[in-house]
Design an enzyme around this catalytic site. Structure first.
Site, PDB file in Angstrom:
ATOM      1  N   TYR A 194     -12.011   2.539  13.458  1.00 33.49           N
ATOM      2  CA  TYR A 194     -10.870   3.137  12.484  1.00 33.49           C
ATOM      3  C   TYR A 194     -11.022   4.411  12.110  1.00 33.49           C
ATOM      4  O   TYR A 194      -9.869   5.309  12.540  1.00 33.49           O
ATOM      5  CB  TYR A 194     -11.378   2.581  10.801  1.00 33.49           C
ATOM      6  CG  TYR A 194      -9.867   3.258  10.370  1.00 33.49           C
ATOM      7  CD1 TYR A 194      -9.084   3.071  10.138  1.00 33.49           C
ATOM      8  CD2 TYR A 194     -10.417   3.987   8.940  1.00 33.49           C
ATOM      9  CE1 TYR A 194      -8.110   3.013   8.861  1.00 33.49           C
ATOM     10  CE2 TYR A 194      -9.881   4.313   8.337  1.00 33.49           C
ATOM     11  CZ  TYR A 194      -8.324   3.830   8.203  1.00 33.49           C
ATOM     12  OH  TYR A 194      -7.198   4.436   7.097  1.00 33.49           O
ATOM     13  N   ASP A 215       7.047  -6.458  15.331  1.00 30.27           N
ATOM     14  CA  ASP A 215       5.341  -5.651  15.484  1.00 30.27           C
ATOM     15  C   ASP A 215       4.839  -4.610  16.033  1.00 30.27           C
ATOM     16  O   ASP A 215       5.608  -4.229  16.933  1.00 30.27           O
ATOM     17  CB  ASP A 215       4.657  -6.874  15.930  1.00 30.27           C
ATOM     18  CG  ASP A 215       3.170  -6.663  16.652  1.00 30.27           C
ATOM     19  OD1 ASP A 215       2.467  -5.518  16.721  1.00 30.27           O
ATOM     20  OD2 ASP A 215       3.028  -8.097  17.208  1.00 30.27           O
ATOM     21  N   ASP A 255      -6.228   2.536  -3.236  1.00 35.54           N
ATOM     22  CA  ASP A 255      -6.513   0.573  -4.249  1.00 35.54           C
ATOM     23  C   ASP A 255      -4.938   0.068  -3.624  1.00 35.54           C
ATOM     24  O   ASP A 255      -4.311   0.581  -4.145  1.00 35.54           O
ATOM     25  CB  ASP A 255      -6.827   0.979  -5.400  1.00 35.54           C
ATOM     26  CG  ASP A 255      -7.351   0.008  -6.268  1.00 35.54           C
ATOM     27  OD1 ASP A 255      -7.749  -0.878  -5.395  1.00 35.54           O
ATOM     28  OD2 ASP A 255      -7.350  -0.140  -7.362  1.00 35.54           O
ATOM     29  N   THR A 256      -5.436  -0.284  -2.080  1.00 40.97           N
ATOM     30  CA  THR A 256      -4.820  -1.015  -1.878  1.00 40.97           C
ATOM     31  C   THR A 256      -5.483  -2.638  -1.042  1.00 40.97           C
ATOM     32  O   THR A 256      -6.450  -2.695  -1.116  1.00 40.97           O
ATOM     33  CB  THR A 256      -3.826   0.110  -0.406  1.00 40.97           C
ATOM     34  OG1 THR A 256      -5.010   0.057   0.553  1.00 40.97           O
ATOM     35  CG2 THR A 256      -3.150   1.224  -0.324  1.00 40.97           C
ATOM     36  N   ARG A 313     -18.435   8.970  -4.578  1.00 39.30           N
ATOM     37  CA  ARG A 313     -18.433   9.735  -3.241  1.00 39.30           C
ATOM     38  C   ARG A 313     -16.846  10.427  -3.639  1.00 39.30           C
ATOM     39  O   ARG A 313     -16.965  11.678  -2.892  1.00 39.30           O
ATOM     40  CB  ARG A 313     -18.565   8.737  -2.034  1.00 39.30           C
ATOM     41  CG  ARG A 313     -18.022   9.643  -0.567  1.00 39.30           C
ATOM     42  CD  ARG A 313     -19.615  10.022  -0.483  1.00 39.30           C
ATOM     43  NE  ARG A 313     -18.857  11.341   0.981  1.00 39.30           N
ATOM     44  CZ  ARG A 313     -18.075  12.091   0.631  1.00 39.30           C
ATOM     45  NH1 ARG A 313     -17.866  13.233  -0.513  1.00 39.30           N
ATOM     46  NH2 ARG A 313     -18.506  12.913   1.924  1.00 39.30           N
ATOM     47  N   LYS A 370      -7.961   7.374  13.246  1.00 40.51           N
ATOM     48  CA  LYS A 370      -7.309   9.104  12.182  1.00 40.51           C
ATOM     49  C   LYS A 370      -7.351   9.146  13.109  1.00 40.51           C
ATOM     50  O   LYS A 370      -6.168  10.459  12.577  1.00 40.51           O
ATOM     51  CB  LYS A 370      -7.906   8.055  11.405  1.00 40.51           C
ATOM     52  CG  LYS A 370      -7.149   6.727  10.907  1.00 40.51           C
ATOM     53  CD  LYS A 370      -5.635   6.441  10.156  1.00 40.51           C
ATOM     54  CE  LYS A 370      -5.432   5.872   9.993  1.00 40.51           C
ATOM     55  NZ  LYS A 370      -3.832   5.140   9.742  1.00 40.51           N
ATOM     56  N   ASP A 430       7.826  -3.868   8.808  1.00 48.42           N
ATOM     57  CA  ASP A 430       5.817  -4.577   8.864  1.00 48.42           C
ATOM     58  C   ASP A 430       5.980  -6.416   9.232  1.00 48.42           C
ATOM     59  O   ASP A 430       7.182  -6.526  10.190  1.00 48.42           O
ATOM     60  CB  ASP A 430       5.762  -4.963   6.998  1.00 48.42           C
ATOM     61  CG  ASP A 430       3.931  -5.167   7.538  1.00 48.42           C
ATOM     62  OD1 ASP A 430       3.710  -5.093   7.309  1.00 48.42           O
ATOM     63  OD2 ASP A 430       3.827  -4.157   6.630  1.00 48.42           O
ATOM     64  N   GLY A 480       0.522  -1.108   0.166  1.00 48.66           N
ATOM     65  CA  GLY A 480      -0.052   0.109  -0.577  1.00 48.66           C
ATOM     66  C   GLY A 480       0.883   1.260   0.132  1.00 48.66           C
ATOM     67  O   GLY A 480       1.601   1.805  -0.274  1.00 48.66           O
ATOM     68  N   ILE A 481       0.790   2.134   0.409  1.00 50.71           N
ATOM     69  CA  ILE A 481       0.569   3.504   0.795  1.00 50.71           C
ATOM     70  C   ILE A 481       2.393   3.150   1.475  1.00 50.71           C
ATOM     71  O   ILE A 481       3.534   4.149   1.057  1.00 50.71           O
ATOM     72  CB  ILE A 481      -0.079   4.673   1.642  1.00 50.71           C
ATOM     73  CG1 ILE A 481      -1.004   4.908   0.590  1.00 50.71           C
ATOM     74  CG2 ILE A 481       1.063   5.834   2.198  1.00 50.71           C
ATOM     75  CD1 ILE A 481      -2.489   5.563   1.407  1.00 50.71           C
TER      76      ILE A 481
END
Length: 256
Positions: free
Chosen positions: A157, A65, A191-192, A215, A161, A39, A19-20
């Site tokens: 979530y 972790d 899109d991940t 959206r 954030k 990771d 992802g990012i």
């Protein structure tokens, strides 16, 4: 690359296996940074490291972790010993479980906050002294456009954030005099792999994807590479007078 914006810098990126985080790691390395890839996904890290090295970049892997202080401290110590300090810290590790306050079980709520918030704190706590000793640096936190305009049904979530977004502001005040800039990226739906896992929680994943695309004012999902380019701006001296800010890279989601 002729214009290497991070030449000589050391960057640590958590959640770097996909992802990012992965996109940012590859872009930072392409701009001359030595990048520590962090990771729990060892195989994913190997894939990202291979991509970095194939482009003549420098990186190390730390399987860690982010919720475990002992693992974080040990990994940070190895990075500091190898490269002498940290200039850019970007905690990207995150998890999303969906649900409302009524439906989310306590264990899942705690897991979201442990990874998204505590994991961020533990890495910042481990590397900030090094950054201060080097006379400054850039911290890039990963928020979400949902903090400004919730899509609903993801209470843990979004709350996590929100905590990250506010943390960026108070840290910017706390550490400006030490040359540390702290900003938060606020991506739209990107899109991940995490997005694809989130879609599987829905009865009709493709219909949900289409709703999320619609959206955004731009009518599509974001790409990890697009968020990474914004991260590069915040990591580099291009953003030398930018701290305590929330940079929305959300295709117009929060404008609607």
């Amino acid at each position: 690359m002729s214009d290497q914006k991070l030449q000589g810098k050391v960057a640590v990126i958590t959640g770097a296996a996909s992802g990012i985080g992965a996109a940012s790691a590859q872009l930072f390395a392409a701009h001359g940074a030595r990048v520590a890839l962090v990771d729990v996904d060892a195989e994913g890290l190997k894939t990202v490291a291979a991509a970095v090295e194939a482009n003549a970049g420098q990186c190390v892997i730390e399987v860690c972790d982010v919720t475990q202080a002992g693992q974080v401290d040990a990994a940070a110590s190895r990075i500091l010993e190898k490269w002498g300090g940290v200039d850019v810290m970007m905690p990207c590790s995150g998890v999303s479980v969906g649900g409302t306050v009524v439906t989310i079980e306590e264990t899942l709520w705690d897991r979201v906050f442990d990874i998204n918030v505590k994991g961020t704190y533990l890495w910042l706590h481990a590397v900030l002294p090094s950054m201060i000793a080097r006379g400054g640096g850039s911290i890039i936190l990963l928020g979400s456009q949902l903090v400004a305009s919730s899509g609903g049904n993801n209470a843990a979530y979004i709350a996590s954030k929100g905590a990250i977004a506010v943390l960026a502001k108070t840290m910017a005040v706390d550490h400006a005099a030490q040359g540390i800039r702290v900003n938060a990226l606020m991506p739209g739906v990107t899109d991940t792999a995490m997005l694809r896992r989130s879609l599987q929680r829905h009865d009709d994943p493709e219909a949900c994807r289409q709703r999320w695309m619609a959206r955004h004012a731009m009518g599509r999902l974001g790409r990890a590479e697009e968020v990474a380019r914004a991260a590069l701006f915040l990591a580099s001296d291009d953003s030398s007078f930018t701290t305590g800010s929330h940079l929305y890279v959300d295709g117009g989601w929060s404008a609607m």
